[in-house]
Design a protein around this motif. Sequence first.
Motif: not given
Length: 78
Positions: A5-6, A2, A8
């Motif tokens: 997260q979008y 990973a 962020q």
Amino acid sequence: MALGQYPQITLANARKRREEARVLLANGQDPGAAKQAAKKAALINEASSFELIAGVWYGKNEAVRSPGHDTTVKNRLI
């Protein structure tokens, strides 16, 4: 692996992380394992900081010091 997260992590930052992972893979390293090792090293480094160790020592030995000496020791640790 990973990258975050979008929203962020921006697209530019995700691309940068992807390139870093590609470099590690090209060098025969696992990017996930490298990330975990870096995180573990940071935790060990943080737990071994002088401030933390001095605080533990100061607390353990506080009862055996006179108030004047206690102030001197505390000021020297700051």
